[in-house]
Design a protein around this motif. Structure first.
Motif, short mmCIF file in Angstrom:
data_model
loop_
_atom_site.label_atom_id
_atom_site.label_comp_id
_atom_site.label_asym_id
_atom_site.label_seq_id
_atom_site.Cartn_x
_atom_site.Cartn_y
_atom_site.Cartn_z
N TRP A 68 0.85 -1.20 0.00
CA TRP A 68 0.00 0.00 0.00
C TRP A 68 0.88 1.24 0.00
CZ3 TRP A 68 -4.72 1.28 -1.08
CH2 TRP A 68 -5.21 2.52 -0.68
N ASN A 69 0.77 2.04 -1.05
CA ASN A 69 1.53 3.28 -1.19
C ASN A 69 3.03 3.08 -0.97
OD1 ASN A 69 -0.77 4.74 -1.77
ND2 ASN A 69 -1.06 5.44 0.33
N GLY A 70 3.57 2.02 -1.53
CA GLY A 70 5.01 1.76 -1.44
C GLY A 70 5.46 1.13 -0.14
N LEU A 71 4.55 0.91 0.80
CA LEU A 71 4.89 0.27 2.07
C LEU A 71 4.26 -1.11 2.12
CD1 LEU A 71 4.32 3.30 4.47
CD2 LEU A 71 6.49 2.43 3.61
N HIS A 72 4.72 -1.94 3.05
CA HIS A 72 4.19 -3.29 3.20
C HIS A 72 3.59 -3.45 4.59
CE1 HIS A 72 7.22 -3.65 0.02
NE2 HIS A 72 6.36 -4.50 -0.50
N TYR A 73 2.49 -4.20 4.64
CA TYR A 73 1.79 -4.45 5.91
C TYR A 73 1.52 -5.94 6.02
CZ TYR A 73 1.13 0.57 5.74
OH TYR A 73 1.34 1.91 5.68
N CYS A 74 1.47 -6.45 7.27
CA CYS A 74 1.28 -7.88 7.48
C CYS A 74 -0.20 -8.26 7.49
CB CYS A 74 1.96 -8.34 8.76
SG CYS A 74 1.32 -7.59 10.27
N ARG A 75 -1.11 -7.35 7.78
CA ARG A 75 -2.54 -7.65 7.77
C ARG A 75 -3.33 -6.37 7.50
NH1 ARG A 75 -1.66 -9.51 13.61
NH2 ARG A 75 -1.36 -11.34 12.37
N ARG A 76 -4.57 -6.54 7.12
CA ARG A 76 -5.42 -5.39 6.76
C ARG A 76 -5.62 -4.44 7.94
NH1 ARG A 76 -7.62 -5.89 1.78
NH2 ARG A 76 -7.76 -8.00 0.95
N SER A 77 -5.67 -4.95 9.13
CA SER A 77 -5.90 -4.09 10.29
C SER A 77 -4.72 -3.13 10.53
CB SER A 77 -6.17 -4.92 11.54
OG SER A 77 -5.04 -5.71 11.86
N HIS A 78 -3.57 -3.40 9.94
CA HIS A 78 -2.41 -2.53 10.11
C HIS A 78 -2.33 -1.43 9.05
CE1 HIS A 78 0.11 -5.38 12.82
NE2 HIS A 78 -1.04 -5.05 13.34
N LEU A 79 -3.20 -1.49 8.05
CA LEU A 79 -3.22 -0.43 7.03
C LEU A 79 -3.63 0.89 7.68
CD1 LEU A 79 -4.97 -2.37 4.16
CD2 LEU A 79 -2.62 -1.57 4.16
N PRO A 80 -3.18 2.01 7.12
CA PRO A 80 -3.58 3.31 7.67
C PRO A 80 -5.10 3.47 7.62
CG PRO A 80 -1.79 3.57 6.09
CD PRO A 80 -2.22 2.16 6.03
N ASP A 81 -5.67 4.32 8.46
CA ASP A 81 -7.12 4.53 8.54
C ASP A 81 -7.70 4.91 7.18
OD1 ASP A 81 -7.15 3.97 11.21
OD2 ASP A 81 -6.99 6.07 11.83
N GLY A 82 -8.84 4.29 6.88
CA GLY A 82 -9.55 4.59 5.64
C GLY A 82 -9.07 3.81 4.45
N SER A 83 -7.88 3.23 4.49
CA SER A 83 -7.36 2.54 3.32
C SER A 83 -7.78 1.07 3.28
CB SER A 83 -5.84 2.62 3.29
OG SER A 83 -5.30 2.03 4.44
N GLU A 84 -8.19 0.48 4.42
CA GLU A 84 -8.53 -0.93 4.40
C GLU A 84 -9.87 -1.20 3.74
OE1 GLU A 84 -9.51 -2.74 8.27
OE2 GLU A 84 -8.93 -0.82 9.08
#
Length: 95
Positions: A68-84
Motif C-alpha cells: 500500500w503506497n510503497g509500504l508493506h503491511y502484514c494484515r489489513r488491520s495494520h493499514l492506515p485509517d480509511g485505506s482498508e
C-alpha cells in the motif's frame, strides 16, 4: 586340506550371493533423500525477499504482505485509517 578348500568355496559363494542380492535391492529402491546441503541450495533458489510491516515491524515474505503506497503491511488491520475499505493491495493470507 580338502575341508579348507570346501570351506573357502562356501564362504566365497555366500559373499557373492550377498553382493548380488544387495545390488538387486539397490536397483529397486527409490532414490535417496537429498542431504542438508542440497536442501539449503534448493530452498535458497525458491525463497523470496522478506519485507517489514510498516506498522508493527514484523518480517514476512513479500508474497504474503499487503502492499500500500510503497509500504508493506502484514494484515489489513495494520493499514492506515480509511485505506482498508478501499480494496487496494494484495490479498491478505492471514485472518
Amino acid at each position: 586340506m580338502a575341508r579348507i578348500f570346501l570351506l573357502l568355496a562356501v564362504v566365497l559363494a555366500i559373499i557373492w550371493w550377498l553382493r548380488q542380492r544387495a545390488a538387486a535391492r539397490d536397483a529397486h529402491e527409490p532414490p535417496a533423500r537429498p542431504g542438508p546441503a542440497q536442501r539449503e541450495a534448493d530452498g535458497a533458489a525458491a525463497s523470496e525477499p522478506m519485507v517489514q510491516c510498516a506498522q508493527c515491524g514484523v518480517h514476512l515474505p513479500r508474497g504474503e504482505a499487503i502492499g500500500w503506497n510503497g509500504l508493506h503491511y502484514c494484515r489489513r488491520s495494520h493499514l492506515p485509517d480509511g485505506s482498508e475499505m478501499s480494496g487496494h493491495g494484495d490479498t491478505d493470507a492471514r485472518p
